[in-house]
Each structure stands twice: as structure tokens, then as C-alpha cells.
Scaffold this active site. Structure first.
Site, PDB file in Angstrom:
ATOM      1  N   GLY A   1     -16.585   2.570  20.256  1.00  0.00           N
ATOM      2  CA  GLY A   1     -17.851   2.630  20.555  1.00  0.00           C
ATOM      3  C   GLY A   1     -18.799   1.700  20.263  1.00  0.00           C
ATOM      4  CB  CYS A   2     -21.584   1.190  23.340  1.00  0.00           C
ATOM      5  SG  CYS A   2     -22.705   2.563  22.608  1.00  0.00           S
ATOM      6  CE1 TYR A   3     -27.101   2.471  19.368  1.00  0.00           C
ATOM      7  CE2 TYR A   3     -25.927   4.404  18.878  1.00  0.00           C
ATOM      8  CZ  TYR A   3     -27.104   3.814  19.210  1.00  0.00           C
ATOM      9  OH  TYR A   3     -28.275   4.033  20.597  1.00  0.00           O
TER      10      TYR A   3
END
Length: 343
Positions: free
Chosen positions: A145-147
Site C-alpha cells: 500500500g502507498c501509506y
């Protein structure tokens, strides 16, 4: 040697970013481009920035259309990738940009996503210890995921070196609106977002939380718990993560700084900035780069690490292409850029 690649979900932000990168990749020929509700549309009508592919027509996302390519990218909503992936040949490199295959704990998946766990694939963040070797030759890869990409890059060096306590990790991240996808949502309208910031997923409810804890726990060799608060920033793309953790007794700034510099000294896409220079999302826009800076709060006994990435590039599509390069034995940097865009 040239490899053929298909991209599903090509009308969305992640799919569009994948196509932008693959169109400039020296070893990739773009094959099928697929979508769901936009199937039948001309790509240039939904992704007008992709000039070289503008006249391509989006096909239906089906296993029959995707089969026959060397690489298949699944840029589909969470919960949609597993069914498609299960019907693709075992010798096809399938790279899932969704969440379906990231988590190792079935209970965590069910709690946060509410469906059956589809299994766990090699994790596409090669900068973490041991992960690059696991991607070499892989035929199934889960893109982080980006986070979590920003959080794991920010904190893992300290946990690997044994310099951080595992029970008091606090992370606050600001993300651009593209992180919520391309579907029309009233709270993401320009008039709602511009000129203000707002938190969401507060109180441990964000779906990326177990993924962050999984990665940090692996780095630490023991259970790590964290409090994560995401915020929405008035920008299209980018993530600024500020992560803090208590340091182990006797740990000071010099030792912390050395651990992070050693961890990323040979990495092409992660850079510790010179002391005193703090990261800005503008500096990594459009690039597969992560910029980091570190401080030590002696009064609180905490390290503070700021990390910036472009959520659509290093946080999604760039990480997927980087992982593909490793899996296929290509130059890891092929088709990717370190340089950002300014102003």
C-alpha cells in the site's frame, strides 16, 4: 528480450500511472489494456495524458483477455484481484497493486476487509531486508500500500538495528486525493478539498494499519504496534509521513543517523537528505524516489522520521514496475526515474 505486459484497471489512477511508466520501459511491449465500466472506451478519452496510447480501446477485464502475456498488472479494487489471478497461468508474472495478497494473517484480512483471505504473495518493497531476494524469479507479487511504503521506509532501519522500542510507535501521514481513487466522491470535490486538511480513518480503523504492523514486526523480530492517523491534503498526489518511536536506552542521534544511512546507502530510489534539509512532496512528484530526514528529540527520547513519496509512483505503479524488473532479471531502475518535477 522484450516482454509483453497487460494492465487491468487501466482507466483508474494506478492503471494510468502503470501505463505511463511502461510506455517508456525499454524492455516492455504493452499488450491488453482493460477496464470494467469503461470497457469499450478509447483510452485517450479517460487518460488524455497517455498520448502514445490514446487510440487504444479498453477491453473487458477477463482471464481470457489477460492470458498470454508475460506480465499482468492487476490495478483493481480491493477484493477483485484474487478471483482474476487464480485463473491466470502459473508461469505468468502477476503483480497485484491491490491489497488482496499483502497480509499474512487471515484474521487481520477478515477484520479490515470483511472477506475470505486469498493468500500471501512476495511483498514488493525490495528496500526491506531480504525482500529483494524473494522477488527474484517470483511469479506472484503483492505491491505494498502507498501509506505502508512510506511508513516502512521511514522506520524499518531503526527496528532492524534494534534501536527502537516496539510499543509506542505513532505515525501521521498526509496524502493527496488520488489515493482515494478516481470514482466520484462528494467529499473529494475540489471545492471541498482546496484550502483545508482533514483526518480520516482515525482510531486504528485504516485498512493499511495491519500491513504496517506486519512489516515493522518482521523488521524488529517481535510484535510492533502503532497508532496511525491518515489525513487528506489539498493536493492531487504525494504522501508526507511523519513517524516517531521511542529509542532504546543509550541511543543517540549519531547512532540513529548512521543506521538509516547504512540501510539506504546502496538503494537507487531511497535517499537520506543532508542534515537540516527536510523532505517535500514536490521534490518526488512523478518519480519512483523516496526522500527521508531524521531528527532525535532528546527530551522525549524519540526519533522522528519524515518520508515523502509520490503515492501513485513509488507508492503504487513505480513499486510495481521496480518489482517486475527484479522478478524478470532486468535492470531494477529500467523504465523508472529518480528525478522529480518542479515547480
Amino acid at each position: 528480450m522484450t516482454f509483453t505486459a497487460a494492465v487491468s484497471g487501466a482507466s483508474g489512477y494506478a492503471g494510468g500511472e502503470l501505463l505511463r511508466l511502461l510506455a517508456n520501459h525499454p524492455d516492455i511491449e504493452i499488450g491488453a489494456i482493460t477496464a470494467h465500466s469503461n470497457a469499450g472506451a478509447r483510452l485517450g478519452d479517460v487518460q488524455p495524458h497517455l498520448h502514445s496510447l490514446a487510440d487504444r480501446v479498453l477491453q473487458e477485464t477477463t482471464p481470457d483477455v489477460l492470458t498470454g502475456h508475460d506480465v499482468v498488472f492487476l490495478a483493481l479494487p480491493h477484493g477483485a484481484s484474487a478471483e482474476v489471478a487464480a485463473q491466470l497461468p502459473a508461469d505468468t508474472l502477476v503483480i497485484d497493486a491491490g491489497a488482496d495478497h499483502r497480509l499474512e494473517d487471515p484474521a487481520a484480512w477478515t477484520k479490515f476487509y470483511g472477506s475470505a483471505h486469498a493468500g500471501t504473495w512476495p511483498y514488493g518493497l525490495p528496500e526491506l531486508p531480504g525482500h529483494r531476494a524473494g522477488l527474484a524469479g517470483a511469479r506472484r507479487i503483492a505491491v505494498p500500500g502507498c501509506y505502508p511504503t512510506s511508513v516502512l521506509l521511514a522506520l524499518c532501519p531503526g527496528f532492524v538495528a534494534g534501536l527502537l522500542e516496539s510499543d509506542d510507535v505513532v505515525v501521521v501521514s498526509a496524502s493527496g486525493t488520488s489515493g482515494a481513487g478516481k470514482a466520484v466522491k462528494p467529499h473529494l470535490l475540489g471545492s471541498e478539498v482546496m484550502g483545508g486538511m482533514s483526518p480520516y480513518g482515525v482510531g486504528g480503523g485504516h485498512r493499511h494499519t495491519p500491513e504496517m504492523e506486519q512489516g515493522l514486526s518482521r523488521a524488529a523480530g517481535k510484535r510492533v504496534s502503532l497508532s496511525f492517523t491518515p489525513t487528506l491534503a489539498p493536493m492531487a498526489r504525494g504522501i508526507l509521513t511523519t513517524a516517531t518511536a521511542r529509542v532504546t536506552p543509550g541511543t543517540g542521534y549519531a547512532r540513529l543517523r548512521q543506521a538509516w544511512e547504512d540501510a539506504y546507502a546502496a538503494e537507487p530510489f531511497v535517499r537520506m537528505l543532508p542534515e537540516g534539509q527536510w523532505p517535500t512532496t514536490k521534490a518526488v512528484l512523478g518519480s519512483n524516489h523516496a526522500n527521508l530526514q531524521l531528527a532525535f528529540d532528546d527530551h522525549a527520547g524519540r526519533v522522528i522520521v519524515s518520508c515523502v513519496i509520490d503515492n501513485l509512483t513509488k507508492g503504487t505503479a513505480g513499486g510495481a514496475v521496480q518489482s517486475m524488473n527484479i522478478a524478470l532479471g532486468l535492470d531494477e531502475t529500467a523504465g523508472l526515474t529518480i528525478q522529480g518535477i518542479a515547480p
